[in-house]
Design a protein around this motif. Structure first.
Motif, PDB file in Angstrom:
ATOM      1  N   VAL A 193       0.742  -1.284   0.103  1.00  0.00           N
ATOM      2  CA  VAL A 193       0.117   0.089  -0.006  1.00  0.00           C
ATOM      3  C   VAL A 193       0.921   1.050   0.036  1.00  0.00           C
ATOM      4  O   VAL A 193       1.608   1.422   0.891  1.00  0.00           O
ATOM      5  CB  VAL A 193      -0.980   0.011   1.201  1.00  0.00           C
ATOM      6  CG1 VAL A 193      -1.901   1.253   1.031  1.00  0.00           C
ATOM      7  CG2 VAL A 193      -1.836  -1.294   1.209  1.00  0.00           C
ATOM      8  N   GLY A 194       0.627   2.102  -0.905  1.00  0.00           N
ATOM      9  CA  GLY A 194       1.338   3.266  -1.307  1.00  0.00           C
ATOM     10  C   GLY A 194       0.460   4.563  -1.039  1.00  0.00           C
ATOM     11  O   GLY A 194      -0.771   4.428  -1.017  1.00  0.00           O
ATOM     12  N   SER A 195       0.712   5.463  -1.278  1.00  0.00           N
ATOM     13  CA  SER A 195      -0.017   6.777  -1.120  1.00  0.00           C
ATOM     14  C   SER A 195      -0.727   6.902  -2.628  1.00  0.00           C
ATOM     15  O   SER A 195      -1.949   7.558  -2.719  1.00  0.00           O
ATOM     16  CB  SER A 195       0.623   8.041  -0.972  1.00  0.00           C
ATOM     17  OG  SER A 195       1.578   8.292  -1.705  1.00  0.00           O
ATOM     18  N   ARG A 196      -0.061   6.442  -3.614  1.00  0.00           N
ATOM     19  CA  ARG A 196      -0.767   6.474  -4.739  1.00  0.00           C
ATOM     20  C   ARG A 196      -1.268   5.217  -5.714  1.00  0.00           C
ATOM     21  O   ARG A 196      -1.934   5.048  -6.578  1.00  0.00           O
ATOM     22  CB  ARG A 196       0.160   7.242  -5.881  1.00  0.00           C
ATOM     23  CG  ARG A 196       0.327   8.843  -5.438  1.00  0.00           C
ATOM     24  CD  ARG A 196       1.057   9.652  -6.538  1.00  0.00           C
ATOM     25  NE  ARG A 196       2.620   8.853  -6.817  1.00  0.00           N
ATOM     26  CZ  ARG A 196       3.566   9.753  -6.102  1.00  0.00           C
ATOM     27  NH1 ARG A 196       3.440  10.717  -5.685  1.00  0.00           N
ATOM     28  NH2 ARG A 196       4.725   9.003  -6.201  1.00  0.00           N
ATOM     29  N   THR A 197      -0.719   4.206  -5.299  1.00  0.00           N
ATOM     30  CA  THR A 197      -0.944   2.711  -5.796  1.00  0.00           C
ATOM     31  C   THR A 197      -1.045   1.846  -4.760  1.00  0.00           C
ATOM     32  O   THR A 197      -0.484   1.994  -3.461  1.00  0.00           O
ATOM     33  CB  THR A 197       0.412   2.386  -6.791  1.00  0.00           C
ATOM     34  OG1 THR A 197       1.478   2.244  -5.980  1.00  0.00           O
ATOM     35  CG2 THR A 197       0.209   3.356  -8.044  1.00  0.00           C
ATOM     36  N   ILE A 204      -3.120  -1.314  -8.585  1.00  0.00           N
ATOM     37  CA  ILE A 204      -4.268  -0.518  -8.418  1.00  0.00           C
ATOM     38  C   ILE A 204      -3.829   0.826  -7.971  1.00  0.00           C
ATOM     39  O   ILE A 204      -3.477   1.427  -7.212  1.00  0.00           O
ATOM     40  CB  ILE A 204      -5.253  -0.915  -7.379  1.00  0.00           C
ATOM     41  CG1 ILE A 204      -5.467  -2.478  -7.713  1.00  0.00           C
ATOM     42  CG2 ILE A 204      -6.582  -0.148  -7.157  1.00  0.00           C
ATOM     43  CD1 ILE A 204      -6.553  -3.086  -6.497  1.00  0.00           C
ATOM     44  N   ARG A 205      -4.350   1.793  -8.968  1.00  0.00           N
ATOM     45  CA  ARG A 205      -4.263   3.314  -8.493  1.00  0.00           C
ATOM     46  C   ARG A 205      -5.196   3.801  -7.434  1.00  0.00           C
ATOM     47  O   ARG A 205      -6.392   3.675  -7.787  1.00  0.00           O
ATOM     48  CB  ARG A 205      -4.559   4.062 -10.113  1.00  0.00           C
ATOM     49  CG  ARG A 205      -3.565   3.821 -11.055  1.00  0.00           C
ATOM     50  CD  ARG A 205      -2.672   4.794 -11.385  1.00  0.00           C
ATOM     51  NE  ARG A 205      -1.465   4.412 -12.306  1.00  0.00           N
ATOM     52  CZ  ARG A 205      -0.340   4.268 -11.958  1.00  0.00           C
ATOM     53  NH1 ARG A 205      -0.019   4.569 -10.542  1.00  0.00           N
ATOM     54  NH2 ARG A 205       0.656   3.916 -12.789  1.00  0.00           N
ATOM     55  N   ILE A 206      -4.730   4.485  -6.669  1.00  0.00           N
ATOM     56  CA  ILE A 206      -5.481   5.089  -5.720  1.00  0.00           C
ATOM     57  C   ILE A 206      -5.291   6.399  -5.514  1.00  0.00           C
ATOM     58  O   ILE A 206      -4.199   7.156  -6.237  1.00  0.00           O
ATOM     59  CB  ILE A 206      -5.455   4.387  -4.309  1.00  0.00           C
ATOM     60  CG1 ILE A 206      -3.836   4.666  -3.623  1.00  0.00           C
ATOM     61  CG2 ILE A 206      -5.847   2.665  -4.315  1.00  0.00           C
ATOM     62  CD1 ILE A 206      -3.701   4.150  -2.332  1.00  0.00           C
ATOM     63  N   ASN A 207      -6.127   7.138  -4.640  1.00  0.00           N
ATOM     64  CA  ASN A 207      -5.769   8.709  -4.408  1.00  0.00           C
ATOM     65  C   ASN A 207      -6.137   9.118  -2.893  1.00  0.00           C
ATOM     66  O   ASN A 207      -7.283   8.951  -2.854  1.00  0.00           O
ATOM     67  CB  ASN A 207      -6.409   9.578  -5.353  1.00  0.00           C
ATOM     68  CG  ASN A 207      -5.972  11.179  -5.251  1.00  0.00           C
ATOM     69  OD1 ASN A 207      -5.695  11.485  -4.142  1.00  0.00           O
ATOM     70  ND2 ASN A 207      -6.136  11.788  -6.272  1.00  0.00           N
ATOM     71  N   PRO A 256       4.326   7.310   9.892  1.00  0.00           N
ATOM     72  CA  PRO A 256       3.066   7.839   9.116  1.00  0.00           C
ATOM     73  C   PRO A 256       2.448   6.660   7.907  1.00  0.00           C
ATOM     74  O   PRO A 256       1.510   6.372   7.969  1.00  0.00           O
ATOM     75  CB  PRO A 256       3.421   8.969   8.641  1.00  0.00           C
ATOM     76  CG  PRO A 256       4.253   9.722   9.316  1.00  0.00           C
ATOM     77  CD  PRO A 256       4.987   8.574   9.856  1.00  0.00           C
ATOM     78  N   ARG A 257       3.609   6.117   7.339  1.00  0.00           N
ATOM     79  CA  ARG A 257       3.368   5.094   6.056  1.00  0.00           C
ATOM     80  C   ARG A 257       2.820   3.937   6.839  1.00  0.00           C
ATOM     81  O   ARG A 257       1.767   3.438   6.402  1.00  0.00           O
ATOM     82  CB  ARG A 257       4.400   5.014   5.279  1.00  0.00           C
ATOM     83  CG  ARG A 257       4.786   5.869   4.348  1.00  0.00           C
ATOM     84  CD  ARG A 257       3.607   6.497   3.365  1.00  0.00           C
ATOM     85  NE  ARG A 257       2.615   5.682   2.936  1.00  0.00           N
ATOM     86  CZ  ARG A 257       1.304   6.010   2.584  1.00  0.00           C
ATOM     87  NH1 ARG A 257       1.179   7.291   2.764  1.00  0.00           N
ATOM     88  NH2 ARG A 257       0.513   5.040   2.190  1.00  0.00           N
ATOM     89  N   ALA A 258       3.367   3.629   8.106  1.00  0.00           N
ATOM     90  CA  ALA A 258       2.986   2.301   8.491  1.00  0.00           C
ATOM     91  C   ALA A 258       1.652   2.558   9.177  1.00  0.00           C
ATOM     92  O   ALA A 258       0.728   1.774   9.143  1.00  0.00           O
ATOM     93  CB  ALA A 258       3.947   2.107   9.464  1.00  0.00           C
ATOM     94  N   GLU A 259       1.386   3.520   9.475  1.00  0.00           N
ATOM     95  CA  GLU A 259      -0.061   3.966  10.252  1.00  0.00           C
ATOM     96  C   GLU A 259      -1.221   3.946   8.907  1.00  0.00           C
ATOM     97  O   GLU A 259      -2.313   3.344   9.267  1.00  0.00           O
ATOM     98  CB  GLU A 259       0.006   5.129  10.897  1.00  0.00           C
ATOM     99  CG  GLU A 259       0.685   5.072  12.363  1.00  0.00           C
ATOM    100  CD  GLU A 259       0.669   6.470  12.923  1.00  0.00           C
ATOM    101  OE1 GLU A 259       0.462   7.499  12.478  1.00  0.00           O
ATOM    102  OE2 GLU A 259       1.307   6.675  14.058  1.00  0.00           O
ATOM    103  N   VAL A 313       6.017  -1.594 -12.588  1.00  0.00           N
ATOM    104  CA  VAL A 313       5.824  -2.758 -12.003  1.00  0.00           C
ATOM    105  C   VAL A 313       6.394  -3.022 -10.558  1.00  0.00           C
ATOM    106  O   VAL A 313       6.346  -3.914  -9.802  1.00  0.00           O
ATOM    107  CB  VAL A 313       6.627  -3.793 -12.886  1.00  0.00           C
ATOM    108  CG1 VAL A 313       6.082  -4.021 -14.184  1.00  0.00           C
ATOM    109  CG2 VAL A 313       8.244  -3.614 -13.015  1.00  0.00           C
ATOM    110  N   ILE A 314       7.059  -1.974 -10.258  1.00  0.00           N
ATOM    111  CA  ILE A 314       7.801  -1.811  -8.979  1.00  0.00           C
ATOM    112  C   ILE A 314       6.860  -2.266  -7.617  1.00  0.00           C
ATOM    113  O   ILE A 314       7.106  -3.234  -6.856  1.00  0.00           O
ATOM    114  CB  ILE A 314       8.859  -0.505  -8.554  1.00  0.00           C
ATOM    115  CG1 ILE A 314       9.633  -0.931  -7.260  1.00  0.00           C
ATOM    116  CG2 ILE A 314       7.544   0.546  -8.251  1.00  0.00           C
ATOM    117  CD1 ILE A 314      11.089  -1.658  -7.874  1.00  0.00           C
ATOM    118  N   ASP A 315       5.536  -1.832  -7.601  1.00  0.00           N
ATOM    119  CA  ASP A 315       4.985  -1.954  -6.685  1.00  0.00           C
ATOM    120  C   ASP A 315       4.282  -3.586  -6.746  1.00  0.00           C
ATOM    121  O   ASP A 315       3.919  -4.092  -5.688  1.00  0.00           O
ATOM    122  CB  ASP A 315       3.460  -0.748  -6.615  1.00  0.00           C
ATOM    123  CG  ASP A 315       4.345   0.249  -6.451  1.00  0.00           C
ATOM    124  OD1 ASP A 315       5.087   0.588  -5.483  1.00  0.00           O
ATOM    125  OD2 ASP A 315       3.691   1.265  -6.765  1.00  0.00           O
TER     126      ASP A 315
END
Length: 140
Positions: free
Chosen positions: A8-12, A31-34, A71-74, A121-123
């Motif tokens: 899980v990232g901030s954009r994908t 999956i693209r997210i926002n 913050p990213r782990a949260e 493809v990295i994610d």
């Protein structure tokens, strides 16, 4: 029984699933997210859960190098809480420190992939590594 691994990232969100025996992880898609628009890709995730008959999620937990939760782990834990609520499936977390670095190194050294190709493809590859590490740690 298939397990779905998520990076899980901030954009994908990178997505991987296990084989039926729970031995190997295969990358499925990104999956693209926002986050700002609160679009977290849950609809597509639900389609994949049904398609692959997923029984559990493993979410990568990007701890800090000193093992603390930042913050990213949260954000990853909040995502895990939400998918557990939405899909009524168990969620485990897998330490994902350096998986993106490992994925990047693999793509450079083994696949000789250009920067543009790596970005695409990295994610997904990171999700595979998260899930494979989990499967290896929990093998019977």
């Amino acid at each position: 029984m298939r397990i779905m691994g998520l990076d899980v990232g901030s954009r994908t969100v990178g997505v991987a699933v296990s084989d039926l025996l729970g031995w190997t992880a295969q990358g499925i898609e990104i999956i693209r997210i926002n986050e700002e628009e609160e679009n977290f890709g849950f609809e597509r995730l639900g389609e994949l859960v049904k398609e692959y008959e997923v029984t559990k999620f493993v979410v990568g937990l990007p701890k800090n190098m000193n093992n603390s939760i930042g913050p990213r782990a949260e954000a990853s834990m909040a995502y895990g809480d939400k998918i557990q609520e939405l899909f009524q499936l168990p969620v485990d977390y897998q330490d994902e420190r350096l998986t993106t670095v490992q994925a990047e190194r693999f793509l450079v050294e083994q696949a000789d992939a250009s920067r543009a190709k790596r970005k695409k493809v990295i994610d997904k590859l990171a999700a595979v590594m998260i899930l494979q590490n989990y499967l290896d740690a929990h093998s019977r």
